[in-house]
Design an enzyme around this catalytic site. Structure first.
Site, PDB file in Angstrom:
ATOM      1  N   LYS A  53       7.591 -28.342  -2.879  1.00  0.00           N
ATOM      2  CA  LYS A  53       8.778 -27.706  -3.448  1.00  0.00           C
ATOM      3  C   LYS A  53       9.954 -27.777  -2.485  1.00  0.00           C
ATOM      4  CE  LYS A  53       5.881 -24.597  -6.169  1.00  0.00           C
ATOM      5  NZ  LYS A  53       5.273 -23.251  -6.258  1.00  0.00           N
ATOM      6  N   GLN A  79       4.163 -17.273  -5.039  1.00  0.00           N
ATOM      7  CA  GLN A  79       3.147 -18.313  -4.865  1.00  0.00           C
ATOM      8  C   GLN A  79       1.756 -17.762  -5.198  1.00  0.00           C
ATOM      9  OE1 GLN A  79       4.953 -21.544  -4.531  1.00  0.00           O
ATOM     10  NE2 GLN A  79       3.115 -21.837  -3.337  1.00  0.00           N
ATOM     11  N   ASP A  96       9.388 -19.704 -12.904  1.00  0.00           N
ATOM     12  CA  ASP A  96       8.039 -20.174 -13.219  1.00  0.00           C
ATOM     13  C   ASP A  96       7.722 -19.988 -14.704  1.00  0.00           C
ATOM     14  OD1 ASP A  96       6.589 -21.481 -11.263  1.00  0.00           O
ATOM     15  OD2 ASP A  96       5.984 -19.640 -10.247  1.00  0.00           O
TER      16      ASP A  96
END
Length: 336
Positions: free
Chosen positions: A85, A129, A152
């Protein structure tokens, strides 16, 4: 300063009008023999195309798109994803502000951090995460993120919008679709451009709320509204006689995290196989990353994504897209 509302309207027009790139290959369901590799990196490059220019335009009007990953502990798999990322963000000029917290953090402390980030007007996207330590409830933590910053696409509001709306194309502008579902969508749209999937059979193996279910919803949604209009079946690792379902699939998407679950005899000859699985296999001298498919599937499928280098890069690129989209929404809100 935002003197005129037309600025926001122009930004939205430019963002929605993201040029659709030429496809990488065409699809032929009659294909036999060794499968053609669908390069996830090539598809990812197409997704990222133009995002750098969009960031530069936002910067000229005082907005620096910023993504904040919240990393709890030091999970090794999570660190791999984080590095990818960071590389993608640097490539397009997206600011990425990593927030590390210890594995022993309490739920209340993590919620307080997310609340602070929600209220920070310089932060446009927030991700937590995964996986999280077992003491933390991932659903509760995820829902603490403001939906507009949930790049997300995991909050109840964003997932609920995907379930309720048949207009996937419009939804992707108003809400965040989970990144893996967007990645699978782009693999079919860009990597196998020009094919009408209407009515063909898709099988998704995996029923998670963040991956399997959103993928199935995108595949079965009305084509005129941005979906694929496919006849879609959801299976999972405990489905009785899994092969009886997978052998009929024109498009087979597997996302179980079980190495070698999909064997050659379970795949329709010439099918498109999208392997979302990412598994770490310990060998005598190294750790190898593999998907859910047995290597022999390459001799049966028509087209197939590799692991690594398939869905992963596209998922990261989709996260970058959602993050820039979130910053663009800020520009529109401020211009009103």
């Amino acid at each position: 300063m935002w003197a005129q509302g037309r600025i926001g309207a122009q930004l939205l027009s430019r963002f929605v009008g993201l040029q659709r790139p030429m496809g990488l290959m065409s699809w032929d369901g009659s294909r036999r023999g060794r499968a053609t590799l669908i390069s996830g990196q090539m598809v990812a490059d197409q997704i990222l195309h133009g995002l750098k220019d969009k960031i530069q335009r936002l910067e000229t009007i005082g907005i620096q798109p910023c993504l904040v990953p919240v990393v709890v502990g030091q999970d090794p798999v999570s660190q791999i994803y984080l590095r990818k990322k960071l590389e993608a963000a640097r490539a397009i000029g997206l600011r990425m502000r990593i927030q590390h917290v210890p594995a022993e953090v309490s739920s209340a402390e993590l919620m307080a951090l997310l609340d602070h980030l929600n209220r920070d007007e310089h932060v446009h996207g927030i991700i937590v995460q995964l996986p999280l330590p077992s003491a933390l409830n991932a659903i509760d933590i995820g829902n603490a993120i403001q939906p507009a910053k949930d790049v997300d696409g995991f909050t109840q509001q964003n997932l609920g919008a995907l379930v309720q709306s048949s207009e996937v194309a419009r939804l992707s502008i108003l809400n965040h679709i989970p990144c893996t579902a967007t990645a699978v969508k782009k693999i079919l749209e860009i990597g196998l451009a020009g094919h009408d999937w209407t009515g063909q059979r898709a099988v998704v193996i995996g029923r998670s709320l963040n991956v399997g279910l959103p993928i199935a919803l995108v595949l079965e949604s009305d084509r005129q509204n941005g979906g694929f209009d496919m006849t879609t079946t959801i299976c999972h690792r405990n489905t009785v006689d899994l092969g009886a379902s997978t052998r009929h699939a024109d498009v087979l998407v597997t996302a179980t995290g079980v190495p070698n679950l999909i064997r050659p005899e379970m795949v329709k000859p010439g099918a498109v196989v999208i392997d979302v699985g990412l598994n770490r296999i310990k060998l005598s001298d190294r750790v190898k990353l593999v998907g859910d498919c047995h290597p022999g599937v390459w001799d049966v499928a028509g087209y197939m994504t590799p692991v690594p280098g398939g869905v992963g890069p596209c998922t990261v690129a989709s996260l970058m897209y959602n993050s820039v989209l979130a910053a663009n929404r800020t520009a529109i809100r401020l211009s009103v």
